[in-house]
Design a protein around this motif. Structure first.
Motif, PDB file in Angstrom:
ATOM      1  N   ALA A 163       0.823  -1.210   0.000  1.00  0.00           N
ATOM      2  CA  ALA A 163       0.000   0.000   0.000  1.00  0.00           C
ATOM      3  C   ALA A 163       0.851   1.252   0.000  1.00  0.00           C
ATOM      4  O   ALA A 163       0.508   2.255  -0.643  1.00  0.00           O
ATOM      5  CB  ALA A 163      -0.929  -0.010   1.216  1.00  0.00           C
ATOM      6  N   PHE A 177      -7.175  -3.031   0.213  1.00  0.00           N
ATOM      7  CA  PHE A 177      -5.935  -3.554   0.785  1.00  0.00           C
ATOM      8  C   PHE A 177      -6.238  -4.489   1.950  1.00  0.00           C
ATOM      9  O   PHE A 177      -7.186  -4.271   2.708  1.00  0.00           O
ATOM     10  CB  PHE A 177      -5.051  -2.405   1.286  1.00  0.00           C
ATOM     11  CG  PHE A 177      -4.528  -1.513   0.189  1.00  0.00           C
ATOM     12  CD1 PHE A 177      -3.381  -1.843  -0.504  1.00  0.00           C
ATOM     13  CD2 PHE A 177      -5.191  -0.341  -0.135  1.00  0.00           C
ATOM     14  CE1 PHE A 177      -2.898  -1.028  -1.516  1.00  0.00           C
ATOM     15  CE2 PHE A 177      -4.725   0.482  -1.141  1.00  0.00           C
ATOM     16  CZ  PHE A 177      -3.581   0.138  -1.833  1.00  0.00           C
ATOM     17  N   ILE A 178      -5.415  -5.517   2.084  1.00  0.00           N
ATOM     18  CA  ILE A 178      -5.482  -6.392   3.237  1.00  0.00           C
ATOM     19  C   ILE A 178      -4.591  -5.792   4.313  1.00  0.00           C
ATOM     20  O   ILE A 178      -3.368  -5.669   4.115  1.00  0.00           O
ATOM     21  CB  ILE A 178      -5.015  -7.815   2.890  1.00  0.00           C
ATOM     22  CG1 ILE A 178      -5.921  -8.421   1.822  1.00  0.00           C
ATOM     23  CG2 ILE A 178      -4.990  -8.696   4.132  1.00  0.00           C
ATOM     24  CD1 ILE A 178      -5.446  -9.763   1.309  1.00  0.00           C
ATOM     25  N   PRO A 179      -5.168  -5.394   5.435  1.00  0.00           N
ATOM     26  CA  PRO A 179      -4.361  -4.725   6.463  1.00  0.00           C
ATOM     27  C   PRO A 179      -3.575  -5.716   7.304  1.00  0.00           C
ATOM     28  O   PRO A 179      -4.140  -6.588   7.956  1.00  0.00           O
ATOM     29  CB  PRO A 179      -5.422  -3.999   7.310  1.00  0.00           C
ATOM     30  CG  PRO A 179      -6.643  -4.853   7.178  1.00  0.00           C
ATOM     31  CD  PRO A 179      -6.595  -5.462   5.803  1.00  0.00           C
ATOM     32  N   LEU A 180      -2.257  -5.588   7.292  1.00  0.00           N
ATOM     33  CA  LEU A 180      -1.387  -6.408   8.121  1.00  0.00           C
ATOM     34  C   LEU A 180      -0.541  -5.497   9.004  1.00  0.00           C
ATOM     35  O   LEU A 180      -0.488  -4.288   8.793  1.00  0.00           O
ATOM     36  CB  LEU A 180      -0.477  -7.281   7.254  1.00  0.00           C
ATOM     37  CG  LEU A 180      -1.172  -8.324   6.369  1.00  0.00           C
ATOM     38  CD1 LEU A 180      -0.156  -9.027   5.493  1.00  0.00           C
ATOM     39  CD2 LEU A 180      -1.951  -9.330   7.210  1.00  0.00           C
ATOM     40  N   GLU A 183       2.278  -3.062   7.336  1.00  0.00           N
ATOM     41  CA  GLU A 183       2.022  -2.744   5.927  1.00  0.00           C
ATOM     42  C   GLU A 183       0.726  -3.394   5.493  1.00  0.00           C
ATOM     43  O   GLU A 183       0.305  -4.407   6.055  1.00  0.00           O
ATOM     44  CB  GLU A 183       3.173  -3.241   5.054  1.00  0.00           C
ATOM     45  CG  GLU A 183       3.055  -2.938   3.564  1.00  0.00           C
ATOM     46  CD  GLU A 183       3.061  -1.453   3.246  1.00  0.00           C
ATOM     47  OE1 GLU A 183       1.966  -0.845   3.318  1.00  0.00           O
ATOM     48  OE2 GLU A 183       4.138  -0.910   2.937  1.00  0.00           O
ATOM     49  N   SER A 184       0.079  -2.798   4.499  1.00  0.00           N
ATOM     50  CA  SER A 184      -1.097  -3.390   3.870  1.00  0.00           C
ATOM     51  C   SER A 184      -0.745  -3.748   2.433  1.00  0.00           C
ATOM     52  O   SER A 184       0.184  -3.172   1.849  1.00  0.00           O
ATOM     53  CB  SER A 184      -2.274  -2.414   3.902  1.00  0.00           C
ATOM     54  OG  SER A 184      -2.639  -2.110   5.233  1.00  0.00           O
ATOM     55  N   CYS A 186      -2.302  -5.239  -1.612  1.00  0.00           N
ATOM     56  CA  CYS A 186      -3.400  -5.571  -2.521  1.00  0.00           C
ATOM     57  C   CYS A 186      -2.880  -6.490  -3.611  1.00  0.00           C
ATOM     58  O   CYS A 186      -1.667  -6.638  -3.800  1.00  0.00           O
ATOM     59  CB  CYS A 186      -4.029  -4.314  -3.123  1.00  0.00           C
ATOM     60  SG  CYS A 186      -2.940  -3.372  -4.192  1.00  0.00           S
ATOM     61  N   ARG A 233      -4.686  -6.173  13.281  1.00  0.00           N
ATOM     62  CA  ARG A 233      -3.356  -5.962  12.694  1.00  0.00           C
ATOM     63  C   ARG A 233      -2.264  -6.562  13.582  1.00  0.00           C
ATOM     64  O   ARG A 233      -1.216  -5.956  13.783  1.00  0.00           O
ATOM     65  CB  ARG A 233      -3.092  -4.476  12.442  1.00  0.00           C
ATOM     66  CG  ARG A 233      -4.006  -3.875  11.391  1.00  0.00           C
ATOM     67  CD  ARG A 233      -3.431  -2.640  10.788  1.00  0.00           C
ATOM     68  NE  ARG A 233      -4.248  -2.129   9.717  1.00  0.00           N
ATOM     69  CZ  ARG A 233      -3.857  -1.229   8.833  1.00  0.00           C
ATOM     70  NH1 ARG A 233      -2.643  -0.732   8.893  1.00  0.00           N
ATOM     71  NH2 ARG A 233      -4.661  -0.809   7.874  1.00  0.00           N
ATOM     72  N   ASP A 236       1.785  -9.950  10.721  1.00  0.00           N
ATOM     73  CA  ASP A 236       2.514  -9.372   9.597  1.00  0.00           C
ATOM     74  C   ASP A 236       2.494 -10.381   8.448  1.00  0.00           C
ATOM     75  O   ASP A 236       1.903 -11.462   8.563  1.00  0.00           O
ATOM     76  CB  ASP A 236       3.943  -8.984   9.994  1.00  0.00           C
ATOM     77  CG  ASP A 236       4.763 -10.168  10.484  1.00  0.00           C
ATOM     78  OD1 ASP A 236       4.346 -11.327  10.278  1.00  0.00           O
ATOM     79  OD2 ASP A 236       5.840  -9.935  11.073  1.00  0.00           O
TER      80      ASP A 236
END
Length: 284
Positions: A163, A177-180, A183-184, A186, A233, A236
């Motif tokens: 992201a 976006f996949i939130p991790l 960092e996120s 896509c 979140r 990771d």
């Protein structure tokens, strides 16, 4: 950068890597997403992939980029109506000459089309999967992904974009976006099914598409704990991959693509405008 989960011995990995080196076959998903696709409707065509972007139909741009990659030996176009290629002067002769192949799919979704094709092959050679509504795909992007797939030892390889990279280049363009933690990410519409065990992942992808109206099924598949950790979140990328791999039943590798444009396919009119602007600037 890539992350993977693989529990095989070094000897097993080495043997498998030797067997599945390039060149690759690409399955190019080009079917329509129902009669109400806004991009196709706006352009007055039956299939979105026929819509011109900066003067050139999307599918033509994607085929040009893929054909320029030395490690790609074969391109198979997955299409519900092969006759739509008749009006494409650059594509139809390549099909007639056998340079391009057509898989007449009956799949009701991209995931079903992939599953149909992959399971129909007597030998599961490594298969790159991408879409024909990705007019910003370049030779460099495809080469980068193919090189990562060739170096991978996983059953499934997925291209992603961070992201932070995407938003730095295209802050006005909306992506999911996949939130991790930290960092996120896509998707990029770049996938690889490298071994027969990837069938399990393709089957899961197809089933997951049917969960859209039954989110509890998706929760039960991944588990409440995993989804809660994602929501908070607490995971990771390196921690999320093993959890995903266990659900898929196949080892997974993710490749962080260094090209922000990899994340832009044309799903709506805003995407079409963005892609047209980028290509107009790129081709000055």
């Amino acid at each position: 950068m890539s992350q993977s989960l693989n529990t095989e011995s070094r000897e097993q990995r080495a043997a498998r890597t030797t067997l599945i080196s390039p060149p690759f076959t690409v399955l190019l998903l080009a079917g329509r997403r129902g009669p109400t696709d806004p991009v196709a409707h706006h352009a007055g065509v039956s299939h979105k992939i026929l819509v011109p972007v900066a003067g050139v139909p999307m599918i033509v741009r994607v085929v040009r980029s893929l054909r320029a990659v030395p490690s790609i030996k074969r391109i198979v176009i997955s299409l519900d109506d092969p006759t739509i290629l008749d009006g494409l002067a650059e594509i139809r002769p390549l099909v007639d000459a056998g340079v391009l192949s057509v898989h007449h799919t009956q799949g009701r979704s991209p995931s079903e089309s992939v599953l149909q094709y992959f399971t129909s092959q007597a030998v599961h050679e490594p298969l790159i999967v991408t879409t024909a509504d990705h007019p910003l795909l370049t030779r460099e992007m495809a080469e980068h992904f193919c090189a990562a797939v060739a170096a991978s030892e996983a059953d499934v390889v997925v291209g992603i974009v961070a992201a932070s990279l995407f938003r730095a280049r295209y802050p006005e363009s909306k992506r999911s976006f996949i939130p991790l933690r930290g960092e996120s990410f896509c998707g990029t519409n770049l996938f690889a099914l490298r071994t027969s065990r990837a069938t399990a992942a393709a089957s899961f992808w197809h089933r997951a598409g049917q969960f859209r109206k039954r989110p509890w099924r998706l929760i039960s598949t991944f588990g409440v704990t995993t989804l809660a950790l994602l929501a908070l979140r607490r995971l990771d990328l390196s921690a999320a991959i093993p959890r995903v791999a266990r659900v898929l039943g196949a080892s997974v590798d993710v490749v962080q693509m260094p090209f922000a444009e990899c994340a832009i396919d044309v799903d709506n009119l805003n995407d079409l405008e963005t892609a047209s602007r980028i290509l107009a600037q790129r081709e000055l």
